[in-house]
Design a protein around this motif. Structure first.
Motif, PDB file in Angstrom:
ATOM      1  N   UNK A  44       0.800  -1.229   0.000  1.00 45.62           N
ATOM      2  CA  UNK A  44       0.000   0.000   0.000  1.00 45.62           C
ATOM      3  C   UNK A  44       0.832   1.279   0.000  1.00 45.62           C
ATOM      4  N   UNK A  45       2.081   1.211   0.452  1.00 52.67           N
ATOM      5  CA  UNK A  45       2.947   2.393   0.476  1.00 52.67           C
ATOM      6  C   UNK A  45       3.603   2.663  -0.876  1.00 52.67           C
ATOM      7  N   UNK A  46       3.482   1.727  -1.797  1.00 51.28           N
ATOM      8  CA  UNK A  46       4.156   1.849  -3.091  1.00 51.28           C
ATOM      9  C   UNK A  46       3.353   2.683  -4.078  1.00 51.28           C
ATOM     10  N   UNK A  47       4.058   3.448  -4.901  1.00 53.36           N
ATOM     11  CA  UNK A  47       3.393   4.206  -5.972  1.00 53.36           C
ATOM     12  C   UNK A  47       2.701   3.274  -6.964  1.00 53.36           C
ATOM     13  N   UNK A  48       3.142   2.037  -7.068  1.00 57.45           N
ATOM     14  CA  UNK A  48       2.571   1.096  -8.031  1.00 57.45           C
ATOM     15  C   UNK A  48       1.296   0.431  -7.531  1.00 57.45           C
ATOM     16  N   UNK A  49       0.959   0.579  -6.260  1.00 52.74           N
ATOM     17  CA  UNK A  49      -0.197  -0.094  -5.668  1.00 52.74           C
ATOM     18  C   UNK A  49      -1.498   0.239  -6.402  1.00 52.74           C
ATOM     19  N   UNK A  50      -1.605   1.454  -6.929  1.00 53.38           N
ATOM     20  CA  UNK A  50      -2.829   1.880  -7.610  1.00 53.38           C
ATOM     21  C   UNK A  50      -2.873   1.453  -9.077  1.00 53.38           C
ATOM     22  N   UNK A  51      -1.815   0.798  -9.537  1.00 53.25           N
ATOM     23  CA  UNK A  51      -1.728   0.388 -10.932  1.00 53.25           C
ATOM     24  C   UNK A  51      -0.940   1.398 -11.744  1.00 53.25           C
ATOM     25  N   UNK A  52      -0.719   1.103 -13.033  1.00 57.96           N
ATOM     26  CA  UNK A  52       0.099   1.978 -13.871  1.00 57.96           C
ATOM     27  C   UNK A  52      -0.528   3.365 -14.066  1.00 57.96           C
ATOM     28  N   UNK A  53       0.315   4.389 -13.978  1.00 56.94           N
ATOM     29  CA  UNK A  53      -0.067   5.771 -14.258  1.00 56.94           C
ATOM     30  C   UNK A  53       1.069   6.406 -15.059  1.00 56.94           C
ATOM     31  N   UNK A  54       0.870   7.608 -15.526  1.00 62.75           N
ATOM     32  CA  UNK A  54       1.940   8.305 -16.245  1.00 62.75           C
ATOM     33  C   UNK A  54       3.139   8.505 -15.317  1.00 62.75           C
ATOM     34  N   UNK A  55       2.886   8.809 -14.041  1.00 61.71           N
ATOM     35  CA  UNK A  55       3.976   9.066 -13.095  1.00 61.71           C
ATOM     36  C   UNK A  55       4.794   7.817 -12.806  1.00 61.71           C
ATOM     37  N   UNK A  56       4.128   6.688 -12.539  1.00 60.34           N
ATOM     38  CA  UNK A  56       4.841   5.482 -12.107  1.00 60.34           C
ATOM     39  C   UNK A  56       5.158   4.510 -13.234  1.00 60.34           C
ATOM     40  N   UNK A  57       4.975   4.904 -14.483  1.00 59.96           N
ATOM     41  CA  UNK A  57       5.165   4.014 -15.632  1.00 59.96           C
ATOM     42  C   UNK A  57       6.490   3.243 -15.607  1.00 59.96           C
ATOM     43  N   UNK A  58       7.628   3.853 -15.232  1.00 60.29           N
ATOM     44  CA  UNK A  58       8.866   3.067 -15.206  1.00 60.29           C
ATOM     45  C   UNK A  58       8.809   1.857 -14.276  1.00 60.29           C
ATOM     46  N   UNK A  59       7.988   1.920 -13.216  1.00 61.95           N
ATOM     47  CA  UNK A  59       7.874   0.782 -12.300  1.00 61.95           C
ATOM     48  C   UNK A  59       7.255  -0.428 -12.982  1.00 61.95           C
ATOM     49  N   UNK A  60       6.560  -0.215 -14.067  1.00 55.66           N
ATOM     50  CA  UNK A  60       5.918  -1.301 -14.796  1.00 55.66           C
ATOM     51  C   UNK A  60       6.683  -1.657 -16.067  1.00 55.66           C
ATOM     52  N   UNK A  61       7.869  -1.080 -16.217  1.00 59.30           N
ATOM     53  CA  UNK A  61       8.715  -1.348 -17.369  1.00 59.30           C
ATOM     54  C   UNK A  61       9.806  -2.339 -17.016  1.00 59.30           C
ATOM     55  N   UNK A  62      10.864  -2.367 -17.815  1.00 57.08           N
ATOM     56  CA  UNK A  62      11.935  -3.335 -17.585  1.00 57.08           C
ATOM     57  C   UNK A  62      12.675  -3.103 -16.269  1.00 57.08           C
ATOM     58  N   UNK A  63      13.047  -4.207 -15.632  1.00 55.79           N
ATOM     59  CA  UNK A  63      13.881  -4.125 -14.432  1.00 55.79           C
ATOM     60  C   UNK A  63      15.225  -3.526 -14.812  1.00 55.79           C
ATOM     61  N   UNK A  64      15.834  -2.831 -13.845  1.00 53.74           N
ATOM     62  CA  UNK A  64      17.129  -2.207 -14.075  1.00 53.74           C
ATOM     63  C   UNK A  64      17.037  -0.756 -14.509  1.00 53.74           C
TER      64      UNK A  64
END
Length: 190
Positions: A44-64
């Motif tokens: 719940x503390x993660x920006x990714x918890x709400x799903x992909x958004x424009x802001x958190x898009x890199x979290x849903x991209x390639x690792x590294x």
């Protein structure tokens, strides 16, 4: 990309722990990572918890890749995207400066050495990290990320500055370091 270290397919908390003692530089300025925090998609503390958004898009991209965002409208924060599934990242909270100290000191002229890279906003200011590095590979220039040389003792404890998931012990730090953003208090070695 260095595919043997760190193992970016491991859970973010494990990558966060494994980064303690590692070396991070940006365009030749940086030092030893002494403090990290882990965040995962189910957290719940993660920006990714709400799903992909424009802001958190890199979290849903390639690792590294770097996930760089602004907090409180003032400070940049740098994360390494990782995990066995999209949505995980490790926040880099503090470094012990070892190289490019003069450059970092010009970016943070009032900071004593032990506070130069202590805290995620200070770390980014000292390293010159901003949104232009969002989504960049942290294994290619201007970044250089290398493993720890020798064994390190890692402390763990609750994360800082979160309200949800605050008790999750996913903050990691180098035991005895004078370069942490905050002391660990009643922590455990792990």
């Amino acid at each position: 990309m260095n595919r043997t270290w760190p193992d970016l397919g491991e859970p973010p908390w494990r990558v966060a722990r494994d980064l303690i003692g590692a070396t991070l530089t940006v365009a030749g300025a940086g030092g030893m990572i002494v403090e990290t925090e882990a965040y995962d998609v189910d957290d719940e503390a993660s920006h990714s918890f709400i799903g992909p958004t424009a802001r958190n898009a890199p979290m849903f991209g390639p690792a590294g890749r770097a996930y760089v965002y602004r907090i409180f409208g003032l400070h940049w924060c740098l994360n390494l995207v990782c995990g066995p599934r999209p949505g995980g990242a490790v926040l880099l909270r503090a470094l012990q400066p070892t190289t490019g100290i003069e450059t970092m000191s010009m970016r943070r002229p009032e900071a004593p050495l032990h506070r130069l890279c202590a805290g995620p906003g200070n770390l980014c200011q000292a390293l010159g990290v901003d949104r232009s590095l969002n989504g960049a590979s942290m294994f290619e220039p201007p970044f250089h990320l290398g493993p720890a040389v020798g064994a390190v003792t890692v402390m763990s404890g609750p994360r800082i500055g979160v309200t949800r998931g605050a008790s999750t012990p996913w903050r990691f730090g180098l035991d005895g370091s004078a370069f942490l953003s905050r002391p660990f208090g009643r922590s455990r070695r792990g």
